[in-house]
Enzyme design. Structure first.
Site, PDB file in Angstrom:
ATOM      1  N   LYS A  78      -5.053 -19.779  17.746  1.00  0.00           N
ATOM      2  CA  LYS A  78      -4.219 -20.771  18.432  1.00  0.00           C
ATOM      3  C   LYS A  78      -4.641 -22.179  18.008  1.00  0.00           C
ATOM      4  O   LYS A  78      -5.835 -22.457  17.840  1.00  0.00           O
ATOM      5  CB  LYS A  78      -4.370 -20.592  19.944  1.00  0.00           C
ATOM      6  CG  LYS A  78      -3.459 -21.485  20.784  1.00  0.00           C
ATOM      7  CD  LYS A  78      -3.620 -21.174  22.272  1.00  0.00           C
ATOM      8  CE  LYS A  78      -2.726 -22.074  23.128  1.00  0.00           C
ATOM      9  NZ  LYS A  78      -2.829 -21.756  24.565  1.00  0.00           N
ATOM     10  N   SER A 156       1.507 -21.132  27.169  1.00  0.00           N
ATOM     11  CA  SER A 156       1.498 -21.969  25.979  1.00  0.00           C
ATOM     12  C   SER A 156       1.136 -21.216  24.704  1.00  0.00           C
ATOM     13  O   SER A 156       1.352 -21.703  23.600  1.00  0.00           O
ATOM     14  CB  SER A 156       0.509 -23.122  26.171  1.00  0.00           C
ATOM     15  OG  SER A 156      -0.833 -22.627  26.281  1.00  0.00           O
ATOM     16  N   SER A 180      -1.292 -18.891  30.554  1.00  0.00           N
ATOM     17  CA  SER A 180      -0.831 -19.082  29.176  1.00  0.00           C
ATOM     18  C   SER A 180      -1.254 -18.006  28.199  1.00  0.00           C
ATOM     19  O   SER A 180      -0.861 -18.045  27.036  1.00  0.00           O
ATOM     20  CB  SER A 180      -1.297 -20.448  28.649  1.00  0.00           C
ATOM     21  OG  SER A 180      -0.586 -21.486  29.270  1.00  0.00           O
TER      22      SER A 180
END
Length: 493
Positions: A78, A156, A180
């Site tokens: 990420k 997210s 998330s």
């Protein structure tokens, strides 16, 4: 061997150790899949040269016969994790061009274990979002499709979820501040684990809300989550919130025996607006655990209804403090100034240009609730509510409950753009089942259990006792086995 990217971590580990395949072959299969999947916009910085170099090193380590479980396993990272010499932007224009000279603890732990970095993954800007639509890179797209609409992979960690679901990596890192990891996992039919706060170091992970943020694995199976958690969890002197606790063998904790375990079903989670499909699946999941020998117990978590408003005071407050460092002085974007402009104009213009609208909204909310005259009315009150929410969980576990079963999301994945122009609170409601876990600092995992009428995946959430990720993973494995979820998105990209 072009389908090697479809392997799980456990399968690949066994085949790598048996010398049936090489890490280079496995990595090349993933790199090929990534190049063919640009339509998903999951990867925002590809690192094929680094990947092949790391894979070759992993093969040498495997040949020497002393390789950890993650050795040779290709993973996506990420964009919130700082990776040395590789762009690390938190999907924000304000960090454009930022290449750290250091490695986050999570990624360093992975590289020490021999894992292979395929690239950086899309996400909501500074992890603020539930649909991956606030990214400076553009929207990540869910590989699941039921009609012509593009669906959100959640947020997210949307790029991470999309990449795992589409077999563009064997696993990915995610972060979870209010859901998330777990919400994107539920939207994509994957497994997402948020560990206990303090189990995984936050050092080198770009901060959103420091008392809530926690990194975790996003994988294809529960067993893979156990393997990856064992690699990324550590005690870290560089993180003052890192817990000085031994890291157990999480994979060994998966025994399949849950007889006598008490699973709580909180009545407050049956909320208005929850779909009948999710309610029915929740009941089915409880029966699956009962059939495996667990005892199902109705419980009360009375302060649940206050969790979302408390979260959306605390998280923006911490974000407004954490994001104050992005001012155009030291790194990242700096606005061009007109003649006569001073430092104040540079600060204001840099932040106006660099931050997207959702980040600006949350920074302004956070600054407001921390301001004189409102600190006690909002921030301190939210902190007191947080303490009550944690007490609810403490009392449930003190009564003998081993874990709590809830839905992961109030719906299946929705269409990209469907929330545009609506009240932002409607988007925030996607976190209704997940934020309590962050407020209380507990471990939680989303497991795919079924599909809705359109064929889209739906996930269930198990919430565990603090520091007992092994027991939680064992329950999750039992639920995964009972549900038998093996659906994959049809390849359209």
């Amino acid at each position: 061997m072009t389908d090697l990217n479809k392997l799980t971590i456990a399968e690949a580990r066994d085949r790598l150790r048996a010398r049936e395949i090489t890490a280079v072959e496995l990595t090349d299969a993933c790199l090929g899949a990534i190049d063919a999947a640009d339509a998903l916009n999951a990867y925002v910085h590809k690192t094929p040269e680094i990947a092949r170099s790391m894979a070759a090193a992993a093969d040498a380590r495997l040949a020497a016969g002393d390789a950890p479980a993650m050795c040779g396993i290709p993973v996506g990272i990420k964009d919130l994790f700082c990776t040395k010499g590789v762009p690390s932007q938190a999907a924000s224009a304000i960090l454009e061009g930022f290449k750290p000279e250091y490695e986050s603890t999570v990624t360093q732990n992975l590289w020490d274990a021999g894992a292979v970095m395929l690239g950086k993954l899309n996400m909501d800007e500074f992890a603020m979002g539930s649909s991956n639509e606030t990214s400076v890179y553009g929207k990540a797209i869910n590989p699941w499709k039921v009609d012509a609409r593009d669906l959100t992979p959640g947020g997210s960690s949307g790029g991470s979820a999309a990449a795992v679901a589409a077999d563009l990596c064997l696993a990915a890192t995610g972060t979870d501040t209010g859901g998330s990891i777990r919400q994107p996992a539920a939207f994509t039919g994957t497994v997402g684990l948020k560990p206990t706060y303090g189990r995984v170091s936050r050092w080198g992970t770009i901060a959103f809300a420091s008392s809530l943020d926690q990194a975790g694995p996003m994988t294809k199976t529960v067993r893979d989550a156990a393997i990856m958690l064992g690699a990324i969890a550590s005690v870290d002197d560089k993180d003052s919130t890192s817990a000085d606790r031994a890291i157990p063998d999480y994979e060994a904790a998966i025994t399949g025996d849950i007889r006598g375990k008490k699973i709580g079903i909180p009545r407050e989670y049956r909320m208005d607006g929850m779909s009948d499909e999710i309610d029915a699946l929740w009941r089915q999941a409880a029966e699956m655990l009962r059939d495996a020998g667990a005892e199902i117990v109705d419980i009360s978590l009375p302060h649940t209804k206050y969790a979302l408003p408390a979260y959306y005071v605390i998280a923006p407050a911490e974000a407004s403090s954490n994001l104050a460092r992005y001012d155009g002085v030291r790194f990242g974007h700096r606005a061009k100034l007109a003649a006569g402009d001073g430092i104040d104009q540079m600060y204001a213009r840099t932040r106006a240009e660099g931050f997207g609208s959702e980040v600006q909204r949350r920074v302004m909310i956070g600054t407001y609730v921390l301001s004189a005259g409102f600190y006690d009315a909002y921030y301190n009150r939210a902190r007191r509510v947080r303490a009550l929410i944690k007490r609810d969980f403490d009392q449930a576990y003190a009564s003998g409950i081993d874990a709590i079963l809830t839905p992961a999301t109030p719906s299946a994945a929705f269409g990209l753009g469907e929330m545009a122009g609506k009240d932002p609170v409607e988007m925030y409601l996607n976190d209704v089942f997940t934020v309590t876990v962050n407020l209380a600092g507990l471990p939680g995992i989303s497991v795919p259990v079924g599909t809705d009428a359109q064929g889209l995946p739906l996930g269930m959430q198990l919430i565990g006792r603090p520091w007992e990720e092994g027991a939680l993973l064992n329950l999750a494995q039992t639920l995964e086995n009972a549900a038998g979820f093996v659906s994959k998105p049809d390849r359209w990209w």
